[in-house]
Design a protein around this motif. Structure first.
Motif: not given
Length: 101
Positions: A48-55
């Motif tokens: 979920l942390t990475v998802q915010k970065r790469v969305q």
């Protein structure tokens, strides 16, 4: 979309999704379902942390695929289904490898 390949890499504590999945696999292999459950939930939080970065750098369906597989893996771990959990983890790793490419 090439920035997604960089942004999916671990940048802060707790966002090493692939590293966490390796720990989950090890716990499953050892039959330690309690640890596997804790670790898969940590992997989901990391995702979920990475998802915010790469969305904005990757395809939405790629992120959805990983999220769906994580949820399935959680379900398989809940019912102590080693084969199902391992299959979903492999699916996540395959999707992760293609993320941002």
């Amino acid at each position: 979309m090439k920035s997604g390949d960089f942004l999916k890499q671990p940048l802060v504590d707790g966002d090493d999704v692939i590293g966490m999945l390796s720990l989950v696999e090890q716990s499953i292999q050892e039959g330690d379902w309690k640890s596997a459950k804790k670790q898969i939930n940590q992997a989901k939080e990391g995702f979920l942390t990475v998802q915010k970065r790469v969305q904005f750098s990757v395809e939405k369906n790629e992120l959805n695929q990983i999220g769906t597989s994580l949820n399935r893996a959680i379900g398989f771990i809940d019912v102590h289904d080693q084969g199902g959990a391992k299959a979903e983890i492999e699916e996540i790793k395959f999707a992760w490898e293609g993320l941002g490419k």
